[in-house]
Enzyme design. Structure first.
Site, PDB file in Angstrom:
ATOM      1  N   LYS A   8       0.851  -1.190   0.000  1.00  0.00           N
ATOM      2  CA  LYS A   8       0.000   0.000   0.000  1.00  0.00           C
ATOM      3  C   LYS A   8       0.888   1.241   0.000  1.00  0.00           C
ATOM      4  CE  LYS A   8      -1.999   2.686   3.027  1.00  0.00           C
ATOM      5  NZ  LYS A   8      -1.873   3.942   2.243  1.00  0.00           N
ATOM      6  N   GLU A  63      10.323   1.446  10.202  1.00  0.00           N
ATOM      7  CA  GLU A  63      11.283   2.534   9.921  1.00  0.00           C
ATOM      8  C   GLU A  63      10.523   3.826  10.156  1.00  0.00           C
ATOM      9  OE1 GLU A  63      14.420   2.190   9.098  1.00  0.00           O
ATOM     10  OE2 GLU A  63      14.427   0.035   8.764  1.00  0.00           O
ATOM     11  N   CYS A  77      13.405  11.300   6.736  1.00  0.00           N
ATOM     12  CA  CYS A  77      13.615  10.731   8.075  1.00  0.00           C
ATOM     13  C   CYS A  77      15.022  11.003   8.557  1.00  0.00           C
ATOM     14  CB  CYS A  77      13.338   9.238   8.043  1.00  0.00           C
ATOM     15  SG  CYS A  77      14.346   8.362   6.841  1.00  0.00           S
ATOM     16  N   GLU A 133      10.037  15.973  15.276  1.00  0.00           N
ATOM     17  CA  GLU A 133      10.372  15.952  13.858  1.00  0.00           C
ATOM     18  C   GLU A 133       9.604  17.071  13.143  1.00  0.00           C
ATOM     19  OE1 GLU A 133       8.951  12.476  11.703  1.00  0.00           O
ATOM     20  OE2 GLU A 133      10.959  12.195  10.887  1.00  0.00           O
TER      21      GLU A 133
END
Ligand code: NAD
Length: 507
Positions: free
Chosen positions: A191, A266, A300, A400
């Site tokens: 997906k 991850e 990331c 983040e």
């Protein structure tokens, strides 16, 4: 006057929107209920994709197809040599389609065309590397268990893998997972993110062209709810490999718990780079600027905070600001552009809120610090931004931001630097800049991160494992480790001698 390098739009002739559907059991299908969704280009703000919107029915059909394809051995029982051959053909097809895939990636994600091309090249390399690994799937044997015993450890494909990917590097990230799963002999349901689905569909076309048997790879388009939810709870799925936000990663672990699926994650990062006074500042400044603005900071591995020795903090900040001014940002279809659009208006607002919050808490914006319209484009952009005077308690230092925003913190001792570097709940990557190897190694040993770069930033190699610790994830991609994630260990103990010790009388 704007003191930045802005690239106005030149190439505004966009193609007709892509019309894409699910790949289930080897056939392209719309959704049973006819539902669709659209993706607007982040840079141009026009519809670039119309996609079938999957529901539980499509997710379940895809899982059924992957399960059947695994259980009847049409892929799991194929030799490593044949698997490798297919993966190599896919790599060649990716090379052939590189420009097409790269342009679609630009339109859906807003990243610059030069970086999109590099991403597709990197992805083809991963398919080639995984092809080599496909011929190395092997366990081991034990002949020291006594005269009449032989122990064999088999490495078997884990089964059906659910692969769920984010929007920031859609083609690269599916290529960090799928070829390794296929090399291991797994089948898969994939997906892609609802924001960047089309390049994964192109990959599906290439898999068919390369000769992959039907049902081995299935692609369902749609949202986390319900498609992702079915993919993480259905008992016919053996493992989930997910790249995305830490919040969704935690939800996936919970969703997968009742059926005890293996889960590889991850997730996000808040990656520090520590700069010591003896560092090669030319290299450090160059890497800092690259590391924070690459993919508009929607990465990331973004080097989103630097921890600089107080004696050189002002010099480093000034040099980073000066170089940041030269970083071309704007039209992602322009060859010169290094920083493209921000993925969505909501995300742009989130980035801006972090900067406003830091200023309210006492930090200083040294460059940028605001959204900006790019002439000729209707999408959303954020200026390359440097925020100094950041302290560890500020949200911008811990969370983040996922935008082109650098936070500058300072330190005086190694212990302080390590404490600041490890202060965030993430643990994806960290960096150290010093000409003293002892300093570098001391930091590398102490950093709580899956990867530590010393005197470099963000080089990636197919051979080197990648992943995070703490809230940045679990499991590893790439290298041999990337294959092992998709393999299960089976122990076979064989009595091979003529004698047999009686069980009842001797034990
Ligand atoms: P996201 O978590 O919002 O979405 C990722 C994927 O999960 C999408 O396909 C989404 O549809 C799906 N999803 C959402 N809810 C779900 C649910 N409940 N169950 C199953 N699937 C669900 O992440 P994003 O915004 O697309 O990507 C950005 C994030 O990804 C950042 O946090 C970034 O750090 C992280 N990321 C990590 C790495 C890495 O290698 N560590 C690489 C790239 C991106």
């Amino acid at each position: 006057m704007l003191d930045l390098t802005l690239v106005a739009a030149r190439d505004t002739a966009l193609p007709e929107p892509a019309e894409i559907r699910h790949l289930i059991g080897g056939a392209w299908r719309g959704s049973a209920d006819g539902a669709t969704f659209e993706r607007r280009s982040p840079a141009h703000d026009v519809v670039v994709t119309r996609a079938a919107k999957g529901g539980a029915a499509e997710a379940e059909a895809a899982i059924a197809a992957a399960r059947e394809a695994f259980d009847d051995g049409r892929w799991s029982e194929v030799s490593g040599k044949e698997r490798a051959g297919l993966l190599l053909r896919v790599a060649d097809l990716i090379d052939r389609e590189r420009e097409r895939i790269a342009r679609v990636e630009v339109l859906e994600s807003g990243k610059p065309i030069s970086q999109a091309r590099a991403e597709i090249e990197g992805a083809a390399d991963l398919w080639r590397y995984a092809a080599a690994l496909a011929r190395t799937v092997a366990g081991d044997s034990h002949n020291s268990l006594g005269r009449d015993m032989l122990g064999v450890v088999l490495k078997e494909p884990i089964g059906v893998a659910s692969i769920i990917t984010p929007w920031n590097f859609p083609f690269l990230i599916v290529s960090q997972k799928l070829p390794f799963a296929l090399a291991a002999g797994c089948t898969a349901v994939v997906k892609p993110s609802e924001m960047t689905p089309t390049t994964t569909i192109i990959l599906g076309e290439l898999l068919i062209e390369a000769g992959l048997p039907a049902g081995v790879v299935n692609i369902v388009l749609g949202y986390g709810d319900p498609v992702g939810a079915v993919m993480t709870t259905d008992p016919r799925v053996d493992m989930v490999t997910f790249t995305g936000s830490t919040a969704v990663g935690k939800a996936i672990v919970a969703a997968a718990a009742p059926t005890l699926k293996k889960v590889s994650l991850e997730l996000g990062g808040k990656n520090p780079q520590v700069i010591f006074p003896d560092a090669d500042l030319d290299s450090a400044v160059d890497a800092i600027v690259f590391g924070v603005y690459f993919n508009a900071g929607e990465c990331c591995n973004s080097g989103s905070r630097i921890i600089v020795h107080a004696d050189i903090a002002e010099t480093v900040t000034e040099r980073v600001v000066a170089l940041s001014r030269k970083v071309a940002f704007g039209d992602p279809l322009d060859e010169a552009t290094k920083v493209g659009a921000i993925v969505s208006p909501e995300h742009q607002a989130k980035i801006d809120a972090y900067v406003r919050g830091a200023v309210a808490a006492g930090a200083t914006v040294r460059l940028g610090g605001a959204a900006l319209d790019v002439p000729g484009l209707g999408g959303q952009f954020y200026q390359p931004t440097v925020v100094a005077g950041v302290t560890p308690d500020m949200a911008i230092a811990r969370e983040e931001v996922f935008g082109p925003v650098l936070s500058v913190l300072t330190f005086r001792t190694m212990e302080e630097a390590i404490g600041l570097a490890n202060a965030a709940s993430y643990g994806l990557s960290a960096g150290v800049w010093s000409e003293n190897v002892h300093t570098c190694l001391a930091f590398a040993r102490a950093a709580r991160a899956g990867t530590v770069w010393t005197n470099t930033w963000m080089d990636g190699f197919a051979e080197m494992p990648f992943g995070g610790v703490r809230e940045s994830g679990q499991g590893r991609e790439l290298g041999r480790y990337g294959l092992e994630e998709f393999l299960e260990v089976k122990t076979v103990q064989m009595r091979i001698g003529r004698t047999r010790a009686p069980w009842v009388t001797t034990r």
